[in-house]
Design a protein around this motif. Sequence first.
Motif, PDB file in Angstrom:
ATOM      1  N   ASP A  93     -96.582  38.390 -27.032  1.00 31.16           N
ATOM      2  CA  ASP A  93     -96.700  36.961 -27.289  1.00 31.16           C
ATOM      3  C   ASP A  93     -97.219  36.691 -28.700  1.00 31.16           C
ATOM      4  O   ASP A  93     -97.960  37.498 -29.279  1.00 31.16           O
ATOM      5  CB  ASP A  93     -97.654  36.348 -26.265  1.00 31.16           C
ATOM      6  N   GLU A  94     -96.834  35.556 -29.244  1.00 33.62           N
ATOM      7  CA  GLU A  94     -97.250  35.154 -30.589  1.00 33.62           C
ATOM      8  C   GLU A  94     -98.766  35.119 -30.739  1.00 33.62           C
ATOM      9  O   GLU A  94     -99.311  35.488 -31.783  1.00 33.62           O
ATOM     10  CB  GLU A  94     -96.675  33.769 -30.896  1.00 33.62           C
ATOM     11  N   ARG A  95     -99.462  34.686 -29.700  1.00 33.93           N
ATOM     12  CA  ARG A  95    -100.921  34.569 -29.766  1.00 33.93           C
ATOM     13  C   ARG A  95    -101.587  35.909 -30.021  1.00 33.93           C
ATOM     14  O   ARG A  95    -102.673  35.972 -30.610  1.00 33.93           O
ATOM     15  CB  ARG A  95    -101.451  33.962 -28.469  1.00 33.93           C
ATOM     16  N   VAL A  96    -100.956  36.986 -29.571  1.00 37.28           N
ATOM     17  CA  VAL A  96    -101.521  38.319 -29.770  1.00 37.28           C
ATOM     18  C   VAL A  96    -101.628  38.637 -31.254  1.00 37.28           C
ATOM     19  O   VAL A  96    -102.694  39.014 -31.754  1.00 37.28           O
ATOM     20  CB  VAL A  96    -100.661  39.384 -29.049  1.00 37.28           C
ATOM     21  N   LEU A  97    -100.527  38.472 -31.968  1.00 34.66           N
ATOM     22  CA  LEU A  97    -100.518  38.783 -33.394  1.00 34.66           C
ATOM     23  C   LEU A  97    -101.431  37.851 -34.180  1.00 34.66           C
ATOM     24  O   LEU A  97    -102.119  38.279 -35.112  1.00 34.66           O
ATOM     25  CB  LEU A  97     -99.099  38.706 -33.939  1.00 34.66           C
ATOM     26  N   ARG A 136    -103.831  56.491 -26.513  1.00 30.82           N
ATOM     27  CA  ARG A 136    -103.334  57.876 -26.547  1.00 30.82           C
ATOM     28  C   ARG A 136    -103.246  58.481 -25.145  1.00 30.82           C
ATOM     29  O   ARG A 136    -102.332  59.264 -24.866  1.00 30.82           O
ATOM     30  CB  ARG A 136    -104.221  58.731 -27.449  1.00 30.82           C
ATOM     31  N   SER A 137    -104.161  58.115 -24.265  1.00 23.92           N
ATOM     32  CA  SER A 137    -104.166  58.684 -22.916  1.00 23.92           C
ATOM     33  C   SER A 137    -103.210  57.971 -21.974  1.00 23.92           C
ATOM     34  O   SER A 137    -102.953  58.449 -20.871  1.00 23.92           O
ATOM     35  CB  SER A 137    -105.585  58.615 -22.340  1.00 23.92           C
ATOM     36  N   GLY A 138    -102.688  56.815 -22.406  1.00 21.37           N
ATOM     37  CA  GLY A 138    -101.803  56.057 -21.550  1.00 21.37           C
ATOM     38  C   GLY A 138    -102.512  55.031 -20.699  1.00 21.37           C
ATOM     39  O   GLY A 138    -101.898  54.363 -19.869  1.00 21.37           O
ATOM     40  N   ALA A 139    -103.825  54.864 -20.907  1.00 21.14           N
ATOM     41  CA  ALA A 139    -104.599  53.918 -20.106  1.00 21.14           C
ATOM     42  C   ALA A 139    -104.470  52.487 -20.605  1.00 21.14           C
ATOM     43  O   ALA A 139    -104.762  51.543 -19.865  1.00 21.14           O
ATOM     44  CB  ALA A 139    -106.074  54.329 -20.107  1.00 21.14           C
ATOM     45  N   LEU A 140    -104.029  52.317 -21.861  1.00 15.22           N
ATOM     46  CA  LEU A 140    -103.914  50.979 -22.439  1.00 15.22           C
ATOM     47  C   LEU A 140    -102.480  50.756 -22.892  1.00 15.22           C
ATOM     48  O   LEU A 140    -101.969  51.483 -23.752  1.00 15.22           O
ATOM     49  CB  LEU A 140    -104.873  50.831 -23.628  1.00 15.22           C
ATOM     50  N   LEU A 141    -101.827  49.755 -22.315  1.00 15.53           N
ATOM     51  CA  LEU A 141    -100.466  49.428 -22.692  1.00 15.53           C
ATOM     52  C   LEU A 141    -100.463  48.522 -23.915  1.00 15.53           C
ATOM     53  O   LEU A 141    -101.469  47.898 -24.248  1.00 15.53           O
ATOM     54  CB  LEU A 141     -99.749  48.738 -21.534  1.00 15.53           C
ATOM     55  N   GLU A 142     -99.322  48.414 -24.565  1.00 15.53           N
ATOM     56  CA  GLU A 142     -99.267  47.638 -25.801  1.00 15.53           C
ATOM     57  C   GLU A 142     -99.608  46.177 -25.587  1.00 15.53           C
ATOM     58  O   GLU A 142    -100.228  45.535 -26.435  1.00 15.53           O
ATOM     59  CB  GLU A 142     -97.898  47.769 -26.465  1.00 15.53           C
ATOM     60  N   ASP A 143     -99.225  45.601 -24.450  1.00 17.08           N
ATOM     61  CA  ASP A 143     -99.531  44.202 -24.179  1.00 17.08           C
ATOM     62  C   ASP A 143    -101.016  43.974 -23.901  1.00 17.08           C
ATOM     63  O   ASP A 143    -101.477  42.829 -23.861  1.00 17.08           O
ATOM     64  CB  ASP A 143     -98.715  43.696 -22.993  1.00 17.08           C
ATOM     65  N   ASP A 144    -101.742  45.056 -23.669  1.00 17.77           N
ATOM     66  CA  ASP A 144    -103.171  44.944 -23.363  1.00 17.77           C
ATOM     67  C   ASP A 144    -104.049  45.008 -24.606  1.00 17.77           C
ATOM     68  O   ASP A 144    -105.271  44.851 -24.510  1.00 17.77           O
ATOM     69  CB  ASP A 144    -103.589  46.054 -22.397  1.00 17.77           C
ATOM     70  N   ILE A 145    -103.451  45.261 -25.758  1.00 17.00           N
ATOM     71  CA  ILE A 145    -104.234  45.328 -26.998  1.00 17.00           C
ATOM     72  C   ILE A 145    -104.575  43.912 -27.445  1.00 17.00           C
ATOM     73  O   ILE A 145    -103.683  43.106 -27.721  1.00 17.00           O
ATOM     74  CB  ILE A 145    -103.454  46.055 -28.109  1.00 17.00           C
ATOM     75  N   THR A 146    -105.859  43.587 -27.492  1.00 13.85           N
ATOM     76  CA  THR A 146    -106.311  42.254 -27.877  1.00 13.85           C
ATOM     77  C   THR A 146    -107.057  42.320 -29.194  1.00 13.85           C
ATOM     78  O   THR A 146    -107.258  43.397 -29.774  1.00 13.85           O
ATOM     79  CB  THR A 146    -107.237  41.665 -26.803  1.00 13.85           C
ATOM     80  N   ASP A 147    -107.501  41.160 -29.652  1.00  6.38           N
ATOM     81  CA  ASP A 147    -108.268  41.118 -30.897  1.00  6.38           C
ATOM     82  C   ASP A 147    -109.588  41.864 -30.772  1.00  6.38           C
ATOM     83  O   ASP A 147    -110.149  42.309 -31.771  1.00  6.38           O
ATOM     84  CB  ASP A 147    -108.519  39.663 -31.319  1.00  6.38           C
ATOM     85  N   GLY A 238     -94.859  52.297 -16.600  1.00  3.84           N
ATOM     86  CA  GLY A 238     -94.281  51.238 -17.411  1.00  3.84           C
ATOM     87  C   GLY A 238     -94.641  51.297 -18.879  1.00  3.84           C
ATOM     88  O   GLY A 238     -94.235  50.434 -19.643  1.00  3.84           O
ATOM     89  N   SER A 239     -95.380  52.294 -19.284  1.00  2.00           N
ATOM     90  CA  SER A 239     -95.795  52.380 -20.688  1.00  2.00           C
ATOM     91  C   SER A 239     -94.686  52.955 -21.546  1.00  2.00           C
ATOM     92  O   SER A 239     -93.923  53.825 -21.120  1.00  2.00           O
ATOM     93  CB  SER A 239     -97.038  53.271 -20.810  1.00  2.00           C
ATOM     94  N   LEU A 240     -94.592  52.475 -22.771  1.00  2.00           N
ATOM     95  CA  LEU A 240     -93.686  53.084 -23.733  1.00  2.00           C
ATOM     96  C   LEU A 240     -94.253  54.428 -24.176  1.00  2.00           C
ATOM     97  O   LEU A 240     -95.463  54.643 -24.121  1.00  2.00           O
ATOM     98  CB  LEU A 240     -93.528  52.165 -24.949  1.00  2.00           C
ATOM     99  N   PRO A 241     -93.401  55.343 -24.634  1.00  3.39           N
ATOM    100  CA  PRO A 241     -93.901  56.621 -25.128  1.00  3.39           C
ATOM    101  C   PRO A 241     -94.870  56.399 -26.290  1.00  3.39           C
ATOM    102  O   PRO A 241     -94.657  55.538 -27.142  1.00  3.39           O
ATOM    103  CB  PRO A 241     -92.631  57.340 -25.595  1.00  3.39           C
ATOM    104  N   VAL A 242     -95.942  57.170 -26.314  1.00  2.00           N
ATOM    105  CA  VAL A 242     -96.962  57.047 -27.347  1.00  2.00           C
ATOM    106  C   VAL A 242     -96.909  58.275 -28.252  1.00  2.00           C
ATOM    107  O   VAL A 242     -96.900  59.414 -27.772  1.00  2.00           O
ATOM    108  CB  VAL A 242     -98.370  56.916 -26.727  1.00  2.00           C
ATOM    109  N   TYR A 243     -96.878  58.030 -29.560  1.00  2.00           N
ATOM    110  CA  TYR A 243     -96.817  59.115 -30.533  1.00  2.00           C
ATOM    111  C   TYR A 243     -98.058  59.115 -31.409  1.00  2.00           C
ATOM    112  O   TYR A 243     -98.582  58.050 -31.761  1.00  2.00           O
ATOM    113  CB  TYR A 243     -95.546  59.000 -31.370  1.00  2.00           C
ATOM    114  N   TYR A 244     -98.509  60.327 -31.742  1.00  2.00           N
ATOM    115  CA  TYR A 244     -99.813  60.511 -32.385  1.00  2.00           C
ATOM    116  C   TYR A 244     -99.690  61.405 -33.614  1.00  2.00           C
ATOM    117  O   TYR A 244     -98.877  62.317 -33.660  1.00  2.00           O
ATOM    118  CB  TYR A 244    -100.779  61.147 -31.372  1.00  2.00           C
TER     119      TYR A 244
END
Length: 274
Positions: A93-97, A136-147, A238-244
Amino acid sequence: MRWSMAWKSLSASGVITGILLGVLGDGIIVRATAGALAGGAVLGALLLPGIRRLSILKGSPLEATFVSSDGEVRNVWLLGKTRYQAQGKHYPDERVLLKWAETYRHGITQASDKNGRILGYLSVWPVTESCFEAIRSGALLEDDITDEHIALAQDRPHSFWYIADIFRGERVRGIHGSVLEYVINFLVASFFANHSKTGALPNDGSIEMIAFAATSQGKNLLKAFGFGLAQGSTKATGSLPVYYLCLSTKGRNSALQAALNNMIKLRRKVSILD
């Protein structure tokens, strides 16, 4: 958000031969030096922190600036959303960015030519160590990243970085691959040079970077940059692949010089930007 290369015109061979030799071999550029470039093109002086226009690679037809205002951030979000939706992909969502940008004003770098035409964007954000490890562990999805996960500017230097997006500008269709390759090198070099100069990156020590791969193209690009699949990142449903990727100080310095050298090699092919 996620890492998905949206420069469809950029050939795989251009990435491999142009960037992989240096920048992609050791990862992303994170430190700048004042080394001279051929033909008088040198890394220009950087202004004081807090100034929006932070660096210009002298001798280059492009200029790097931070996207800072809410209106500009919205434009970047809309462009990214349009690109991903065209591929049938979800976009945050726009509000995230906007919240990210309120917390850290230097997260988005844009490259523009002398006429003000924006050729590309790079979106990279400092995050807290706990956020980084959760991704990195898969516990946090991209939509869950907040400010709340974005590290504050005053807490610099930052060792943990989340790479969100890289995509071309809105009006650059038809520009050939050499120009797009040049823009990539310029964006990456300028962004990390600025962050090093402002103290956002440590002078010594490793930098850890992480990204989601939304498309097969993005996955291939991350692998070319030296990223590997993060251990345990596939556990989250449901997580996208994570690269490190972890970058050493030596790797960052050598990557910078390789990127600058690559820009020199491409310079004659980008006269369209002059």
